[in-house]
Design an enzyme around this catalytic site. Structure first.
Site, PDB file in Angstrom:
ATOM      1  N   SER A  21      -2.978  -9.379  -1.087  1.00 48.54           N
ATOM      2  CA  SER A  21      -1.488  -9.581  -1.088  1.00 48.54           C
ATOM      3  C   SER A  21      -0.729  -8.894  -2.035  1.00 48.54           C
ATOM      4  CB  SER A  21      -1.376 -11.132  -1.371  1.00 48.54           C
ATOM      5  OG  SER A  21      -1.592 -11.593  -2.716  1.00 48.54           O
ATOM      6  N   MET A  22       0.602  -9.192  -2.043  1.00 50.00           N
ATOM      7  CA  MET A  22       1.388  -8.530  -2.930  1.00 50.00           C
ATOM      8  C   MET A  22       1.005  -8.971  -4.380  1.00 50.00           C
ATOM      9  SD  MET A  22       5.041  -8.155  -1.428  1.00 50.00           S
ATOM     10  CE  MET A  22       5.538  -6.962  -2.619  1.00 50.00           C
ATOM     11  N   ASP A  92      -2.135   5.018  -0.124  1.00 48.32           N
ATOM     12  CA  ASP A  92      -1.621   3.614  -0.755  1.00 48.32           C
ATOM     13  C   ASP A  92      -0.680   3.384   0.291  1.00 48.32           C
ATOM     14  OD1 ASP A  92      -1.396   1.975  -2.441  1.00 48.32           O
ATOM     15  OD2 ASP A  92       0.299   2.850  -3.766  1.00 48.32           O
ATOM     16  N   GLU A  93      -0.266   1.992   0.174  1.00 44.22           N
ATOM     17  CA  GLU A  93       0.748   1.386   1.283  1.00 44.22           C
ATOM     18  C   GLU A  93       0.319   1.694   2.638  1.00 44.22           C
ATOM     19  OE1 GLU A  93       2.761  -0.671   0.115  1.00 44.22           O
ATOM     20  OE2 GLU A  93       3.425  -0.180  -2.009  1.00 44.22           O
ATOM     21  N   CYS A 152       0.905 -22.715  -8.071  1.00 46.65           N
ATOM     22  CA  CYS A 152      -0.269 -23.684  -8.388  1.00 46.65           C
ATOM     23  C   CYS A 152      -1.270 -23.040  -9.533  1.00 46.65           C
ATOM     24  CB  CYS A 152      -0.953 -24.176  -7.237  1.00 46.65           C
ATOM     25  SG  CYS A 152      -2.088 -23.225  -6.319  1.00 46.65           S
TER      26      CYS A 152
END
Ligand code: ZN
Length: 203
Positions: A21-22, A92-93, A152
């Site tokens: 994820s980011m 990348d990306e 969390c």
């Protein structure tokens, strides 16, 4: 931690994918591997899709400011012409590249190159992102890195979008996205849906 494979006899190429994820540290891991290859005297280059224009045009920039120069590419097929003589190709990306990228990476691996691809595995809707699922299927080595859920503190796998804009190619920064675990990601989507429903009832 990922360690480079050793070869007996003829050295062949291969594909590594770093996904998550980011805020999961994908680019940092890509940079770490490329720096090690550089120390081993291998010719290293990084490429990124032209659409990713945040920060600097010529750099792969990760969130901790640990950066390496990268070349923006408009179509993945161009990689076949410009990677001659390069032993280790970093991308990348990768989620923003076109659908030819998996085939291009396989062609480069067949030419004996080590291809290291970093990208988001899911978009903010929780769907597989661009060419990433196909890359994961054809790669020899896969590393899924995790962020920390900003709600969390558990391991985060999802990119939760705070901005209410329908465009998937919204380039992420801290104010528009949060890393979330599966549960907090879905709780957020349910809450958003309820807010939108109550807004439409008021109209
Ligand atoms: Zn959570």
């Amino acid at each position: 931690m990922f360690l480079e494979p050793h070869f007996k006899g003829q050295r062949s190429g291969w594909i590594e994918v770093i996904c998550g994820s980011m805020f999961s540290g994908k680019t940092e891991e890509l940079i770490r591997r490329l720096k090690r290859a550089k120390i081993a005297n291998q010719k290293v280059e990084i490429f990124k899709p032209k659409v990713d224009t945040r920060f600097d045009e010529r750099k792969v920039v990760s969130h901790d400011k640990n950066s390496i120069l990268a070349m923006p590419i408009s179509h993945s097929k161009k990689l076949l012409d410009i990677t001659e003589g390069i032993g280790v190709v970093g991308i990348d990306e990768a989620q923003f590249f076109d659908s030819d990228l998996p085939e291009v990476c396989q062609a480069m691996a067949l030419r004996g190159k080590r291809v290291i691809v970093a990208g988001l595995d899911m978009d903010f809707r929780g769907q597989p992102f661009g060419p990433m699922p196909d890359l994961l299927a054809v790669a020899e080595y896969i590393t899924k890195v995790h962020a920390i859920c900003q709600h969390c503190g558990n391991l985060a796998t999802h990119s939760y979008r705070l901005a209410a804009d329908g465009n998937t190619v919204l380039l992420g920064e801290k104010d528009s996205y949060e890393a979330r675990c599966r549960t907090c990601y879905h709780m957020g989507n349910i809450l958003n849906l309820r807010v939108r429903e109550s807004e439409s009832l008021r109209k």
